[in-house]
Motif scaffolding. Structure first.
Motif, PDB file in Angstrom:
ATOM      1  N   GLN A  56      -3.852   1.645  -4.758  1.00 44.38           N
ATOM      2  CA  GLN A  56      -3.678   0.198  -4.615  1.00 44.38           C
ATOM      3  C   GLN A  56      -4.976  -0.536  -4.302  1.00 44.38           C
ATOM      4  O   GLN A  56      -5.041  -1.757  -4.426  1.00 44.38           O
ATOM      5  N   LEU A  57      -6.017   0.182  -3.901  1.00 43.24           N
ATOM      6  CA  LEU A  57      -7.288  -0.470  -3.554  1.00 43.24           C
ATOM      7  C   LEU A  57      -7.891  -1.235  -4.721  1.00 43.24           C
ATOM      8  O   LEU A  57      -8.556  -2.254  -4.531  1.00 43.24           O
ATOM      9  N   SER A  58      -7.626  -0.778  -5.941  1.00 46.82           N
ATOM     10  CA  SER A  58      -8.191  -1.468  -7.102  1.00 46.82           C
ATOM     11  C   SER A  58      -7.606  -2.862  -7.277  1.00 46.82           C
ATOM     12  O   SER A  58      -8.165  -3.684  -8.003  1.00 46.82           O
ATOM     13  N   LEU A  59      -6.490  -3.162  -6.625  1.00 48.15           N
ATOM     14  CA  LEU A  59      -5.900  -4.499  -6.728  1.00 48.15           C
ATOM     15  C   LEU A  59      -6.804  -5.572  -6.128  1.00 48.15           C
ATOM     16  O   LEU A  59      -6.662  -6.748  -6.439  1.00 48.15           O
ATOM     17  N   PHE A  60      -7.749  -5.163  -5.279  1.00 47.93           N
ATOM     18  CA  PHE A  60      -8.682  -6.121  -4.711  1.00 47.93           C
ATOM     19  C   PHE A  60      -9.759  -6.533  -5.719  1.00 47.93           C
ATOM     20  O   PHE A  60     -10.455  -7.517  -5.507  1.00 47.93           O
ATOM     21  N   LEU A  61      -9.885  -5.780  -6.800  1.00 42.68           N
ATOM     22  CA  LEU A  61     -10.755  -6.170  -7.907  1.00 42.68           C
ATOM     23  C   LEU A  61      -9.859  -6.920  -8.899  1.00 42.68           C
ATOM     24  O   LEU A  61      -9.484  -6.411  -9.947  1.00 42.68           O
ATOM     25  N   ILE A  62      -9.505  -8.117  -8.555  1.00 49.20           N
ATOM     26  CA  ILE A  62      -8.388  -8.856  -9.125  1.00 49.20           C
ATOM     27  C   ILE A  62      -8.360  -8.871 -10.650  1.00 49.20           C
ATOM     28  O   ILE A  62      -7.315  -8.685 -11.249  1.00 49.20           O
ATOM     29  N   LYS A  86       7.664   6.230 -12.707  1.00 52.34           N
ATOM     30  CA  LYS A  86       7.229   6.695 -11.392  1.00 52.34           C
ATOM     31  C   LYS A  86       5.777   7.133 -11.468  1.00 52.34           C
ATOM     32  O   LYS A  86       5.238   7.354 -12.554  1.00 52.34           O
ATOM     33  N   VAL A  87       5.153   7.302 -10.314  1.00 53.33           N
ATOM     34  CA  VAL A  87       3.761   7.743 -10.218  1.00 53.33           C
ATOM     35  C   VAL A  87       3.757   9.213  -9.831  1.00 53.33           C
ATOM     36  O   VAL A  87       4.469   9.629  -8.930  1.00 53.33           O
ATOM     37  N   GLY A 102      -7.114   6.269 -11.607  1.00 53.42           N
ATOM     38  CA  GLY A 102      -8.252   7.185 -11.753  1.00 53.42           C
ATOM     39  C   GLY A 102      -8.786   7.637 -10.406  1.00 53.42           C
ATOM     40  O   GLY A 102      -9.086   8.815 -10.206  1.00 53.42           O
ATOM     41  N   TRP A 103      -8.892   6.717  -9.473  1.00 47.81           N
ATOM     42  CA  TRP A 103      -9.401   7.027  -8.139  1.00 47.81           C
ATOM     43  C   TRP A 103      -8.476   8.004  -7.403  1.00 47.81           C
ATOM     44  O   TRP A 103      -8.934   8.900  -6.703  1.00 47.81           O
ATOM     45  N   PHE A 128       0.790  -1.224   0.000  1.00 51.01           N
ATOM     46  CA  PHE A 128       0.000   0.000   0.000  1.00 51.01           C
ATOM     47  C   PHE A 128       0.827   1.282   0.000  1.00 51.01           C
ATOM     48  O   PHE A 128       0.310   2.342  -0.330  1.00 51.01           O
ATOM     49  N   THR A 129       2.095   1.207   0.359  1.00 50.55           N
ATOM     50  CA  THR A 129       2.879   2.439   0.488  1.00 50.55           C
ATOM     51  C   THR A 129       4.115   2.491  -0.409  1.00 50.55           C
ATOM     52  O   THR A 129       4.883   3.442  -0.339  1.00 50.55           O
ATOM     53  N   LYS A 130       4.293   1.523  -1.281  1.00 50.84           N
ATOM     54  CA  LYS A 130       5.532   1.415  -2.055  1.00 50.84           C
ATOM     55  C   LYS A 130       5.833   2.622  -2.934  1.00 50.84           C
ATOM     56  O   LYS A 130       6.994   2.936  -3.164  1.00 50.84           O
ATOM     57  N   ASP A 131       4.844   3.301  -3.429  1.00 48.23           N
ATOM     58  CA  ASP A 131       5.086   4.454  -4.307  1.00 48.23           C
ATOM     59  C   ASP A 131       5.180   5.773  -3.554  1.00 48.23           C
ATOM     60  O   ASP A 131       5.436   6.811  -4.152  1.00 48.23           O
ATOM     61  N   THR A 132       4.961   5.733  -2.256  1.00 43.41           N
ATOM     62  CA  THR A 132       4.991   6.969  -1.466  1.00 43.41           C
ATOM     63  C   THR A 132       6.087   6.976  -0.412  1.00 43.41           C
ATOM     64  O   THR A 132       6.309   7.994   0.229  1.00 43.41           O
ATOM     65  N   ALA A 133       6.757   5.860  -0.237  1.00 43.73           N
ATOM     66  CA  ALA A 133       7.731   5.716   0.842  1.00 43.73           C
ATOM     67  C   ALA A 133       8.980   6.567   0.610  1.00 43.73           C
ATOM     68  O   ALA A 133       9.610   6.472  -0.441  1.00 43.73           O
TER      69      ALA A 133
END
Length: 107
Positions: free
Chosen positions: A75-81, A54-55, A98-99, A33-38
């Motif tokens: 990363q929440l969209s990863l739960f919509l596999i 990069k993002v 998008g979110w 959940f934090t890999k792109d912000t760490a």
């Protein structure tokens, strides 16, 4: 067995260190959940560093380094596999981008 549970399985069932396996699984979720912000990764996941992307916030183009909300939301969209892989295959942006109002650009 799902891939994220392999370290937990090995440490818990093979080596008898179930507590350590659970800790590694928990730390893996935090990284997810934090890999792109760490800050210690300079705002890029290990994979993004390797391929030179990069993002950034869209449309401002500023790094999401330290923007924990954007990092988690994307990363929440990863739960919509199945949804994100289909969108990427047909040339669309990920739902998470998008979110979180982010885009992936060359570093």
């Amino acid at each position: 067995m799902q891939l994220p549970y392999i370290p937990q399985y090995i440490l818990g069932n093979v080596l008898g260190l179930s507590g350590l396996g659970q800790l590694i699984s928990f730390l893996s979720l935090i990284y997810l959940f934090t890999k792109d912000t760490a800050p210690f990764l300079n705002g890029q996941s290990v994979g993004k560093k390797l391929i030179g992307i990069k993002v950034v916030h869209d449309p401002a183009g500023t790094s999401i380094l330290g923007d924990w909300t954007a990092g988690i939301v994307r990363q929440l969209s990863l739960f919509l596999i199945i949804v994100d892989p289909i969108l990427i295959l047909i040339g669309k942006d990920r739902l998470g981008d998008g979110w979180a109002k982010t885009i992936v650009v060359k570093a």
